[in-house]
Design an enzyme around this catalytic site. Structure first.
Site: not given
Length: 523
Positions: A161, A445
């Site tokens: 990603r 995150d």
């Protein structure tokens, strides 16, 4: 002649990935597509202003023909036919080995929210990916412990990603200007690994984050088409799954699949950034858009159910894979009770997703792979996916997607304290180079940190009254910050994290992404 220069600090084995040829390829992407990316970022601001002024958003009338048309994306490619368990994590060497050995079907090699853009991570991540693709990845810790890939050769499909369109890469200058982080990440990976992946019977696949509509997906199509021509790859061999993690994207799911064209594989329910996007988009649109405590907004809330039901229905109508989101709970190998609670939460989450028609889902820890697999095995059986399961009964309205008032839960002082503590701890870790952090049994995150600070900003600017009778003001937030700093105690870069948090949570004008000012504080 394009001038491309690396101005970051030295990184071990950088010469293997920052070759002149690879840098020239990235520079070519920057020259060709950098200006279009800049224009799309400017369009985001204009779109946000329109939505905020109207205090609503609707499906685009100009793209009705796409939503009503009869079209499908190509079938899933090798390695992405069965994706019932996907493990996410940064491209840190030891964590990468563990992810590749855990028995998942896909490894989402995260160069974005679970990573940080320290130059050592950017370059080191590409080295890890290069080794992982060639099955040579190995790590020896300072204590002498060795981590190697499993010998049977059965490894997950690798799907990196890259960073979102908004992030620059100031350590790589093209004609004197920072390159686009997304083009650096995707470009280096494609240059070094696309042909190798195809030769191994897989392919160059990506997860694409944080897009806000089909025009941004169309830009990725241009990038992929060009890369295939330059690198002599078969047309349509680069495939991507897009994360639907912004509220504008939730209203353009079909258009995004259509715009990505023969590169499209599926959509993912990026639930945490989605909540952040709702707050960001409607931050000054009135009290009806003020969410309760972060912990109260579960996937069973009506607006979240509408979002995920819509995603499955759209994907399967168009032949695309629908991938569920990450449950934040992480297991504990030291506390049996905490472990049981985490496993139960994840099992409930994955059982619901499998029952809703998702084709697979994410976990953030190897110990949760069997939990997710069990939930999807119970529904899928021997089938690789649920693409044949249509959801014709689903008909989601804008009002359902925007039903913030329908989310149960209160706004509490405990919730405010939790937002502050989590953000401080996470930002301190992020500034130190760690983008995925376990805090109180949850995996945090950049997306979850964004929820925390944006909710504080929204509460303060809407003078929200808490369960204690306190009204959220900048003064109250600073008092809570000071108290939480004392409670946390010694923590590297905590002072920097405190200043950064107050900057992004209390600024008069809302900073679009906390990672942009944070980026200025790292090397």
């Amino acid at each position: 002649m394009t001038d491309v220069r690396v101005v970051g600090p030295d990184v071990d084995r950088a010469g293997e990935v920052l070759t002149p040829e690879a840098l020239a390829f990235v520079a070519d992407l920057q020259v060709r597509f950098g200006a279009q990316r800049d224009a799309l970022l400017a369009a985001r601001g204009a779109r946000r202003a329109e939505i905020a002024a109207a205090r609503t958003i609707d499906f685009r009338p100009g793209t009705a023909a796409i939503r009503e048309g009869d079209w499908r994306v190509p079938p899933p490619p090798p390695g992405l036919v069965d994706r019932r368990v996907e493990i996410t994590g940064p491209t840190e060497p030891k964590m990468a080995v563990n992810a590749l050995n855990c028995g998942a079907d896909v490894w989402l090699a995260d160069l974005e929210d679970a990573n940080t853009p320290h130059w050592r991570n950017v370059v080191g991540g590409q080295v890890v990916l290069r080794d992982a693709v060639r099955r040579t990845l190995a790590v020896t810790t300072p204590e002498g412990r060795e981590y190697r890939l499993r010998e049977d050769g059965v490894l997950p499909t690798i799907v990196p990603r890259p960073r979102g369109w908004h992030l620059p890469e100031r350590h790589l200058l093209v004609d004197g200007e920072p390159a686009v982080g997304a083009l650096v990440d995707a470009g280096l990976y494609l240059f070094h690994n696309a042909a190798e992946q195809l030769a191994r019977g897989s392919g160059p696949y990506f997860y694409l984050p944080k897009m806000e509509g089909h025009l941004e997906a169309a830009l990725w199509k241009l990038v992929f088409d060009h890369a295939e021509q330059v690198l002599d790859l078969p047309a349509g061999s680069i495939r991507a799954t897009m994360l639907v993690e912004t509220i504008p994207a939730a209203f353009e799911m079909e258009e995004m699949l259509h715009a990505l064209g023969d590169h499209a594989t599926g959509l993912n329910a990026g639930r945490w950034d989605y909540l952040f996007s709702i707050i960001k988009t409607f931050r000054d649109a009135g009290p009806q858009f003020v969410l309760p405590d972060r912990g109260a907004v579960t996937m069973t809330a009506p607006m979240m159910r509408a979002y995920t039901e819509q995603l499955v229905a759209v994907c399967h109508r168009r032949g695309a894979m629908a991938i569920g989101g990450m449950a934040a709970a992480i297991p504990s190998r030291r506390d049996a009770e905490a472990n049981a609670r985490a496993v139960a939460k994840v099992r409930e989450d994955k059982t619901r997703e499998a029952g809703d028609g998702f084709d697979g889902s994410w976990v953030a820890h190897p110990d949760l792979v069997p939990v997710c697999r069990e939930a999807f095995d119970a529904v899928l059986g021997d089938r690789p996916n649920q693409l044949d399961r249509q959801r014709p009964e689903v008909s989601v309205t804008p009002a359902q997607l925007l039903d913030v008032a329908g989310v149960p839960g209160g706004r509490t002082l405990a919730g405010l304290r939790s937002n502050v503590e989590v953000a401080l701890r996470y930002l301190a870790a992020w500034l130190g180079g760690n983008g995925a952090v376990g805090i109180h049994g949850l995996m945090e995150d950049a997306a979850t940190a964004e929820i925390s600070r944006s909710q504080v900003w929204q509460w303060a600017h809407n003078a929200v009254e808490l369960d204690t009778g306190d009204v959220v003001t900048a003064e109250l937030v600073r008092r809570v910050v000071a108290e939480e700093v004392v409670a946390i105690g010694e923590l590297p870069r905590l002072d920097d994290a405190r200043r950064l948090f107050e900057q992004v949570a209390l600024a008069e004008d809302f900073p679009d992404f906390l990672t942009l000012p944070a980026y200025e504080l790292i090397k």
